[in-house]
Design a protein around this motif. Sequence first.
Motif, PDB file in Angstrom:
ATOM      1  N   PHE B  74       1.057  -1.177  -0.073  1.00 39.30           N
ATOM      2  CA  PHE B  74      -0.087   0.038   0.166  1.00 39.30           C
ATOM      3  C   PHE B  74       0.841   1.216   0.025  1.00 39.30           C
ATOM      4  O   PHE B  74       0.983   1.778   0.913  1.00 39.30           O
ATOM      5  CB  PHE B  74      -1.084  -0.168   1.305  1.00 39.30           C
ATOM      6  CG  PHE B  74      -1.896   1.027   1.297  1.00 39.30           C
ATOM      7  CD1 PHE B  74      -2.377   1.563   2.549  1.00 39.30           C
ATOM      8  CD2 PHE B  74      -2.858   1.285   0.181  1.00 39.30           C
ATOM      9  CE1 PHE B  74      -3.449   2.421   2.354  1.00 39.30           C
ATOM     10  CE2 PHE B  74      -3.520   2.012   0.193  1.00 39.30           C
ATOM     11  CZ  PHE B  74      -4.228   2.683   1.218  1.00 39.30           C
ATOM     12  N   PRO B  75       1.519   1.507  -1.318  1.00 39.05           N
ATOM     13  CA  PRO B  75       2.212   2.812  -1.222  1.00 39.05           C
ATOM     14  C   PRO B  75       1.704   4.220  -0.975  1.00 39.05           C
ATOM     15  O   PRO B  75       0.501   4.136  -1.492  1.00 39.05           O
ATOM     16  CB  PRO B  75       3.113   2.515  -2.443  1.00 39.05           C
ATOM     17  CG  PRO B  75       2.031   1.995  -3.293  1.00 39.05           C
ATOM     18  CD  PRO B  75       1.429   0.955  -2.346  1.00 39.05           C
ATOM     19  N   LEU B  76       2.208   4.965  -0.386  1.00 36.86           N
ATOM     20  CA  LEU B  76       1.905   6.373  -0.249  1.00 36.86           C
ATOM     21  C   LEU B  76       2.513   7.178  -1.299  1.00 36.86           C
ATOM     22  O   LEU B  76       4.051   7.444  -1.197  1.00 36.86           O
ATOM     23  CB  LEU B  76       1.944   6.867   1.046  1.00 36.86           C
ATOM     24  CG  LEU B  76       1.558   8.421   1.371  1.00 36.86           C
ATOM     25  CD1 LEU B  76       0.191   8.394   1.415  1.00 36.86           C
ATOM     26  CD2 LEU B  76       2.030   8.863   2.827  1.00 36.86           C
ATOM     27  N   ILE B  77       1.961   8.071  -2.156  1.00 41.55           N
ATOM     28  CA  ILE B  77       2.458   8.555  -3.259  1.00 41.55           C
ATOM     29  C   ILE B  77       2.601  10.307  -2.845  1.00 41.55           C
ATOM     30  O   ILE B  77       1.191  10.676  -2.569  1.00 41.55           O
ATOM     31  CB  ILE B  77       2.098   8.348  -4.500  1.00 41.55           C
ATOM     32  CG1 ILE B  77       2.498   6.777  -4.651  1.00 41.55           C
ATOM     33  CG2 ILE B  77       2.889   9.312  -5.495  1.00 41.55           C
ATOM     34  CD1 ILE B  77       1.237   6.337  -5.768  1.00 41.55           C
ATOM     35  N   LEU B  78       3.482  10.996  -3.140  1.00 47.03           N
ATOM     36  CA  LEU B  78       3.608  12.434  -2.803  1.00 47.03           C
ATOM     37  C   LEU B  78       3.807  13.098  -4.220  1.00 47.03           C
ATOM     38  O   LEU B  78       4.994  12.815  -4.485  1.00 47.03           O
ATOM     39  CB  LEU B  78       4.243  12.969  -1.632  1.00 47.03           C
ATOM     40  CG  LEU B  78       3.789  12.905  -0.176  1.00 47.03           C
ATOM     41  CD1 LEU B  78       3.959  11.350   0.416  1.00 47.03           C
ATOM     42  CD2 LEU B  78       4.484  13.859   0.832  1.00 47.03           C
ATOM     43  N   GLU B  79       3.007  13.332  -4.893  1.00 49.95           N
ATOM     44  CA  GLU B  79       3.400  13.795  -6.483  1.00 49.95           C
ATOM     45  C   GLU B  79       4.178  15.110  -6.314  1.00 49.95           C
ATOM     46  O   GLU B  79       5.396  15.100  -7.089  1.00 49.95           O
ATOM     47  CB  GLU B  79       2.180  14.042  -7.007  1.00 49.95           C
ATOM     48  CG  GLU B  79       1.251  12.867  -7.477  1.00 49.95           C
ATOM     49  CD  GLU B  79       1.616  12.082  -8.714  1.00 49.95           C
ATOM     50  OE1 GLU B  79       2.480  12.767  -9.501  1.00 49.95           O
ATOM     51  OE2 GLU B  79       0.999  11.305  -8.936  1.00 49.95           O
ATOM     52  N   SER B  80       3.888  16.171  -5.448  1.00 49.35           N
ATOM     53  CA  SER B  80       4.694  17.430  -5.477  1.00 49.35           C
ATOM     54  C   SER B  80       4.728  17.717  -4.023  1.00 49.35           C
ATOM     55  O   SER B  80       4.062  18.653  -3.563  1.00 49.35           O
ATOM     56  CB  SER B  80       3.803  18.447  -6.315  1.00 49.35           C
ATOM     57  OG  SER B  80       4.772  19.599  -6.401  1.00 49.35           O
ATOM     58  N   PRO B  81       5.573  17.183  -3.312  1.00 52.40           N
ATOM     59  CA  PRO B  81       5.589  17.339  -1.962  1.00 52.40           C
ATOM     60  C   PRO B  81       6.039  18.743  -1.623  1.00 52.40           C
ATOM     61  O   PRO B  81       6.691  19.522  -2.275  1.00 52.40           O
ATOM     62  CB  PRO B  81       6.894  16.637  -1.312  1.00 52.40           C
ATOM     63  CG  PRO B  81       6.896  15.699  -2.277  1.00 52.40           C
ATOM     64  CD  PRO B  81       6.730  16.072  -3.729  1.00 52.40           C
ATOM     65  N   SER B  82       5.217  19.459  -0.489  1.00 52.36           N
ATOM     66  CA  SER B  82       5.545  20.526   0.111  1.00 52.36           C
ATOM     67  C   SER B  82       5.773  20.768   1.579  1.00 52.36           C
ATOM     68  O   SER B  82       5.796  19.538   2.298  1.00 52.36           O
ATOM     69  CB  SER B  82       4.176  21.355   0.047  1.00 52.36           C
ATOM     70  OG  SER B  82       3.303  20.879   0.768  1.00 52.36           O
ATOM     71  N   PRO B  83       6.535  21.598   2.260  1.00 53.74           N
ATOM     72  CA  PRO B  83       6.891  21.662   3.432  1.00 53.74           C
ATOM     73  C   PRO B  83       5.914  21.315   4.434  1.00 53.74           C
ATOM     74  O   PRO B  83       6.307  20.772   5.524  1.00 53.74           O
ATOM     75  CB  PRO B  83       7.339  23.069   3.675  1.00 53.74           C
ATOM     76  CG  PRO B  83       7.845  23.628   2.209  1.00 53.74           C
ATOM     77  CD  PRO B  83       6.928  22.982   1.221  1.00 53.74           C
TER      78      PRO B  83
END
Lengths: 114, 117
Positions: B74-83
């Motif tokens: 169950f991967p977690l994806i952050l397409e465009s991470p922010s602070p």
Amino acid sequence: ILNVEQSPQSLHVQEGDSTNFTCSFPSSNFYALHWYRWETAKSPEALFVMTLNGDEKKKGRISATLNTKEGYSYLYIKGSQPEDSATYLCAFRASGAGSYQLTFGKGTKLSVIP
Amino acid sequence: EAQVTQNPRYLITVTGKKLTVTCSQNMNHEYMSWYRQDPGLGLRQIYYSMNVEVTDKGDVPEGYKVSRKEKRNFPLILESPSPNQTSLYFCASSFRVAGDYIDNEQFFGPGTRLTVL
């Protein structure tokens, strides 16, 4: 978002003292109440899962009670030891819509002073 | 050994650089979930999955994606991470909600500490 409150936020007790803390949750649409123990630098581990009003569970010196009609659960620790120092989390699961979600309280941080 | 594993355990990245945090369990659990832990806010659910190809939003899904192509992952994806996604992330799994006043404890992974600069 469901409201799950824990009190107190933090607690310092002497070794050997008994202590208890509270988890408050919505009294309607109850399905289950979980308690987890979270030691620093580790991950939360389950203590109890409770589903019936009046339920009482015990694991060694730790026990929990459940009152679904008034929406609270107590966690008791008898004769606290330094190794009991941890954050104790409760989590509420509602019945019906949203029953696949577990809503956590912010935890009670217990420090046991030797 | 029955366990939930997460990788990486620590990650420092920069704004906008896509990343994936993996989660895997070997207990044949149907239910998997992602949480984030922030000081003073407790564990908040990001996404959960009831079974393969079944996912749903939790309380704080904005900025995240998930997939459940296999039961164990169950991967977690952050397409465009922010602070503001700097946080401690936990993956958890359990057997499904059983019905008839039976519920199942969640097993947590070791956590992933993410810093987005």
